[in-house]
Design a protein around this motif. Structure first.
Motif, short mmCIF file in Angstrom:
data_model
loop_
_atom_site.label_atom_id
_atom_site.label_comp_id
_atom_site.label_asym_id
_atom_site.label_seq_id
_atom_site.Cartn_x
_atom_site.Cartn_y
_atom_site.Cartn_z
N ILE A 188 29.70 44.91 25.62
CA ILE A 188 28.41 44.27 25.89
C ILE A 188 28.57 43.25 27.01
O ILE A 188 27.74 43.16 27.92
N ALA A 189 29.65 42.48 26.97
CA ALA A 189 29.92 41.50 28.03
C ALA A 189 30.06 42.20 29.38
O ALA A 189 29.56 41.71 30.40
N LEU A 190 30.68 43.37 29.38
CA LEU A 190 30.83 44.15 30.61
C LEU A 190 29.47 44.59 31.15
O LEU A 190 29.20 44.48 32.35
N LYS A 191 28.60 45.05 30.27
CA LYS A 191 27.25 45.44 30.69
C LYS A 191 26.49 44.24 31.24
O LYS A 191 25.78 44.36 32.24
N GLU A 192 26.61 43.11 30.61
CA GLU A 192 25.93 41.90 31.08
C GLU A 192 26.47 41.46 32.44
O GLU A 192 25.73 40.98 33.29
N CYS A 193 27.76 41.65 32.65
CA CYS A 193 28.38 41.32 33.92
C CYS A 193 27.80 42.20 35.02
O CYS A 193 27.45 41.72 36.11
N ASN A 194 27.65 43.49 34.74
CA ASN A 194 27.06 44.42 35.71
C ASN A 194 25.60 44.06 35.99
O ASN A 194 25.15 44.11 37.13
N GLU A 195 24.87 43.68 34.94
CA GLU A 195 23.48 43.29 35.13
C GLU A 195 23.39 42.02 35.98
O GLU A 195 22.52 41.90 36.86
N THR A 196 24.27 41.09 35.73
CA THR A 196 24.29 39.85 36.51
C THR A 196 24.49 40.15 37.99
O THR A 196 23.81 39.57 38.85
N GLU A 197 25.39 41.06 38.27
CA GLU A 197 25.64 41.42 39.66
C GLU A 197 24.38 42.03 40.29
O GLU A 197 24.06 41.75 41.45
N TYR A 198 23.63 42.80 39.52
CA TYR A 198 22.37 43.36 40.02
C TYR A 198 21.39 42.25 40.41
O TYR A 198 20.80 42.27 41.49
#
Length: 117
Positions: free
Chosen positions: A66-76
């Motif tokens: 989940i943290a990884l997905k949030e990290c990707n979203e943050t980059e977006y």
């Protein structure tokens, strides 16, 4: 219990995101975008922190994913805010670098944990 590098790094990242969003809000940057960045950028560290109290290895892995997905979203959101000129080139590069480092650490951790089970 000593702080892990990942927990420390993600918390520092979250603090930086809070300060960036606070600054953008004073400059009247679109609140919907800054709120999304604030939510995802702070969620990375929250999920890493929550993993400490996981109910087993699978739950621990799930929190890191989940943290990884949030990290990707943050980059977006950072990319979008940069594209509409709401973030300086310097800030964008700095935050993007931090996202990449966090993502690499999370991917490595998840791979190692999955190999164990």
């Amino acid at each position: 219990m000593s702080e892990s590098v990942l927990r420390t790094k993600s918390k520092e990242f979250a603090k930086s995101i809070v300060l960036l969003c606070r600054s953008m809000k004073t400059e009247n940057v679109e609140s919907a975008l800054t709120n999304q960045l604030l939510r995802s950028g702070t969620s990375v560290g929250a999920n890493i922190h929550e993993a400490q109290y996981a109910q087993g290895t699978k739950d621990f892995i799930s929190k890191f994913e989940i943290a990884l997905k949030e990290c990707n979203e943050t980059e977006y959101w950072l990319e979008l805010l940069f594209d509409v000129k709401s973030i300086s080139d310097e800030d964008f590069k700095l935050f993007q670098k931090e996202c990449i480092e966090l993502r690499r650490m999370l991917v490595s951790s998840v791979k190692k944990l999955k190999e164990k089970i």
